[in-house]
Write a protein that holds these residues in place. Structure first.
Motif, PDB file in Angstrom:
ATOM      1  N   VAL A 107      -8.473  27.468  56.609  1.00  0.00           N
ATOM      2  CA  VAL A 107      -8.397  26.072  57.055  1.00  0.00           C
ATOM      3  C   VAL A 107      -9.776  25.468  57.292  1.00  0.00           C
ATOM      4  N   GLU A 108     -10.713  26.263  57.795  1.00  0.00           N
ATOM      5  CA  GLU A 108     -12.048  25.721  58.084  1.00  0.00           C
ATOM      6  C   GLU A 108     -12.726  25.181  56.825  1.00  0.00           C
TER       7      GLU A 108
ATOM      8  N   PHE B 219     -11.568  23.241  54.536  1.00  0.00           N
ATOM      9  CA  PHE B 219     -10.764  22.196  53.876  1.00  0.00           C
ATOM     10  C   PHE B 219     -11.606  21.205  53.078  1.00  0.00           C
TER      11      PHE B 219
ATOM     12  N   ARG C 141     -11.043  20.625  49.175  1.00  0.00           N
ATOM     13  CA  ARG C 141     -10.817  19.283  48.600  1.00  0.00           C
ATOM     14  C   ARG C 141     -11.697  19.067  47.372  1.00  0.00           C
TER      15      ARG C 141
ATOM     16  N   VAL D 292     -10.287  21.004  44.483  1.00  0.00           N
ATOM     17  CA  VAL D 292      -9.102  20.351  43.927  1.00  0.00           C
ATOM     18  C   VAL D 292      -9.527  19.186  43.037  1.00  0.00           C
TER      19      VAL D 292
ATOM     20  N   VAL E 174      -2.299  21.329  41.437  1.00  0.00           N
ATOM     21  CA  VAL E 174      -3.052  22.258  42.287  1.00  0.00           C
ATOM     22  C   VAL E 174      -2.276  22.450  43.577  1.00  0.00           C
ATOM     23  N   TRP E 175      -2.046  23.690  43.910  1.00  0.00           N
ATOM     24  CA  TRP E 175      -1.349  24.039  45.152  1.00  0.00           C
ATOM     25  C   TRP E 175      -2.342  24.788  46.027  1.00  0.00           C
TER      26      TRP E 175
ATOM     27  N   TYR F  66      -3.109  27.430  52.694  1.00  0.00           N
ATOM     28  CA  TYR F  66      -4.117  27.603  53.746  1.00  0.00           C
ATOM     29  C   TYR F  66      -3.745  28.763  54.652  1.00  0.00           C
TER      30      TYR F  66
ATOM     31  N   ASP G 288      -5.320  31.081  58.342  1.00  0.00           N
ATOM     32  CA  ASP G 288      -6.221  31.014  59.491  1.00  0.00           C
ATOM     33  C   ASP G 288      -6.321  32.418  60.080  1.00  0.00           C
TER      34      ASP G 288
ATOM     35  N   ASN H  84      -7.523  33.405  62.824  1.00  0.00           N
ATOM     36  CA  ASN H  84      -7.126  33.444  64.239  1.00  0.00           C
ATOM     37  C   ASN H  84      -5.621  33.606  64.392  1.00  0.00           C
ATOM     38  N   LEU H  85      -4.873  32.925  63.526  1.00  0.00           N
ATOM     39  CA  LEU H  85      -3.409  33.031  63.610  1.00  0.00           C
ATOM     40  C   LEU H  85      -2.955  34.425  63.185  1.00  0.00           C
TER      41      LEU H  85
ATOM     42  N   SER I  63      -0.811  36.886  65.449  1.00  0.00           N
ATOM     43  CA  SER I  63       0.490  37.406  65.044  1.00  0.00           C
ATOM     44  C   SER I  63       0.525  38.925  65.201  1.00  0.00           C
TER      45      SER I  63
ATOM     46  N   ARG J 275       8.580  33.010  45.209  1.00  0.00           N
ATOM     47  CA  ARG J 275       7.429  32.117  45.037  1.00  0.00           C
ATOM     48  C   ARG J 275       6.368  32.778  44.163  1.00  0.00           C
TER      49      ARG J 275
END
Lengths: 411, 411
Positions: free
Chosen positions: A33-34, A36, A40, A43, A54-55, A58, A60, A62-63, A67, A86
């Motif tokens: 995420v950092e 982005f 961009r 993309v 383009v998919w 993201y 993180d 930290n997450l 978890s 997927r």
């Protein structure tokens, strides 16, 4: 932080030279995420190059850590069927994939290694098909790095967090050949030509085996698979699209014969695996399998890695890099394999790249394995090159040829 | 930017008071990449509250705009089956959902409205089940806002981008009752009690219809469904878990009788829909359906909205807010319905909330529709309250009761 111009040049490198998305082809970007703003830019470059879609997935760090701290192992291990579908969908649609990595080398320090291992196993099983898709060069893929403050502070502990972050940016840019005034396309063209000199020479020798020795205790004989191919720098998909899987890259590499590896190898750089650093480790092989191992830190992580499956105790890659190479000469220990593997001769435990043997991409894993191509869910590079490394090749008519002396290529 | 303390207080509001994740329940967060620090805080609060697992779906407005610019309509309309299975999976697992919105009111300005409409239709069809899941209060859900610079500059065009961003933060924090020294839990308890005074009073009246009139040309009679319920503030899931679906919220709202709406309504605030602003619009209803419409800007977007399906020309919600209310008194036009609807009496085109009628959650959409509960894939609030609004209720014994005079509740 680098300038906007540098960032957009880096995006151009990642998308045009790295993954080289084709007109009408979809692109998947995995990134933190950092990053982005950089993503961009990527993309934007991809659409300018004619990407059909383009998919961006993201994530993180930290997450991920949270978890592991809070979610039960069984829940983390559960991979929903939509997630597997997927992956299949993306393979069917012939996505090319850009991985923007930004690891914290100690991300999961303190988390139970068994928990991490079990969750990683579940994830690897689920993404098995995608590993096949990329390692067989069916679609283009590329890995580039994006700094983060924890990683930066690990690499430059003597600097403030902000200074360390800037220094890591500089190091990533210079090793990736991105500069304020330079032409990144030209720089990569030239570099890829230089790398090819070594791989072509090694292909001519067509060695039966390589013998590695140094003063640290490495004394390892690695058989090479018959009809092996040395590769390095730019690669090609089965359909003939050129791409650069690793940015940066300095190595030439080929496929070991997984039944003929004997002796001991001593690591020369720490290895970040599953968010923990394995350091000062040693492996002893017999008939292609690790029969003894030890590590000064996180030996349990090494043990879990070796116990992943049948193939995780053998080798899928052997790679040569002169000790006197640009990344090595920067004297920066990156704690990240994308960089550190390019500063040092290395081996990979686990799966081989089928493209490293003639006709390999047309073989099943079983056929390849019969010939000596290792199969596994993992592919983990580790570094063992040193200043005094010697490498001797043995040809099929039992001639010995010096390949490395005092850490460097002799040709 | 707000202080770390405020940000973590806002996260507590979103997760504990807004979506109110329960011990052992999974949480899904949808949010913009720019908000990753806030979202990390939300995840932390969720795990502290005992969430079994937190999943974050990040999105990026810029990428959405780029995809509309570069990707073909047919590609954008294709919803892969794994994406639909993912929705089903989350419903089965009883996820609660926190939406962190951060819209740019003009995001898709300049993009072909028909393209946007078709893509939105495809997405709505795919997420139909999830709409049912939340609008029937099966799982808890909540919407909170996160500022972005484009949105901020739209709201405060006279300020610099940085100043505007800070002002928007302040406006979001104050309307959401988050302050440096205050107690957000206490503030929301008190506020919810105040809102309940109006909804209880309106429930006692049990009006058959409401008549709206003002000097701008609104003259609209809205029948209310028999056995309707006025709601406002905190809501409850079918399982009895309290949650606050909108942060902020000031409204009390109920269910119109979709066969008995007649007259004309004139908008008093612009409506951002599908990334475009529809402004100065007027709708005329007959027997519950819009039979005439006009808009000064983006009339084609309004037309597409009305043409979505059978129910998009009727109303699913009628909501009352005093003109003299905190958000209205801030005199800020937010260009965002989450805020603007709380500054003004409003109506929603499209689907009703089944909880707004006795037994509604146990009825099928068809059963509900027969009774006058509107059904549609859309639910779009628009604002028509004004300083001189009068609202008169008619009871089942044909008594007329003044509800609003000069824009405000009379009780």
């Amino acid at each position: 932080m680098v300038s906007k111009k540098m960032l957009s040049e880096y995006a151009r490198l990642a998308v045009k030279i790295g993954v080289n998305v084709q007109k009408g082809q979809p692109l998947l970007i995995n990134g933190p995420v950092e990053a982005f703003e950089f993503i961009r830019e990527c993309v934007k470059v991809a659409y300018e190059a004619g990407a059909s879609e383009v998919w961006v997935d993201y994530r993180d760090n930290n997450l991920q850590r949270m978890s592991f701290e809070h979610v039960e192992t069984e829940t983390l291990k559960e991979i929903p069927s939509w997630a597997i579908d997927r992956i299949k969908y993306r393979i069917d649609k012939k996505y090319c994939v850009l991985h923007v990595i930004s690891d914290d080398p100690d991300l999961l320090e303190g988390i139970d290694s068994q928990k991490v291992f079990e969750v990683q196993m579940a994830n690897m099983k689920a993404s098995n098909q995608f590993q096949y898709y990329t390692m067989n060069n069916i679609g283009q893929w590329s890995i580039v790095a994006y700094p983060n403050r924890k990683w930066a502070k690990k690499v430059f502990p003597e600097l403030s967090e902000d200074e360390a972050y800037d220094r890591l940016w500089d190091a990533i840019m210079s090793t990736s050949r991105v500069s304020e005034d330079g032409d990144v396309t030209k720089a990569w063209d030239e570099h890829n030509r230089e790398v090819k000199v070594h791989s072509e020479k090694l292909n001519e020798f067509n060695f039966k085996s390589l013998h590695f020795e140094n003063s640290l205790g490495t004394d390892l004989k690695v058989g090479l698979i018959r009809n092996h191919i040395w590769e390095g720098g730019a690669d090609k998909t089965q359909g003939g699209v050129t791409f650069n899987p690793n940015i940066p890259t300095e190595e030439v590499f080929t496929m070991p014969d997984c039944y003929h590896i004997d002796g001991t190898v001593v690591s020369t750089k720490p290895l970040s695996y599953n968010g923990k650093l394995i350091d000062e480790f040693k492996l002893t092989f017999k008939d292609g399998k690790v029969i003894e191992y030890s590590a000064k830190t996180n030996e349990d992580v090494l043990k879990n890695m070796l116990d992943t499956d049948d193939g995780s105790r053998s080798l899928g890659e052997v790679a040569l890099i002169s000790y006197d190479s640009p990344i090595s000469n920067s004297n920066i220990l990156f704690y990240n394999t994308l960089f550190d593997e390019n500063a040092s001769c290395h081996l990979a435990l686990g799966k081989c790249y089928p493209t490293n043997v003639k006709g390999g991409s047309d073989m099943t894993s079983e056929e390849l394995h019969k010939l000596g191509g290792n199969d596994s869910m993992i592919h983990v590079d580790f570094m063992f090159g040193s200043r005094d490394m010697s490498v001797t090749g043995t040809t099929y008519d039992d001639k010995e040829v010096v390949v490395f002396a005092d850490g460097n290529f002799v040709f």
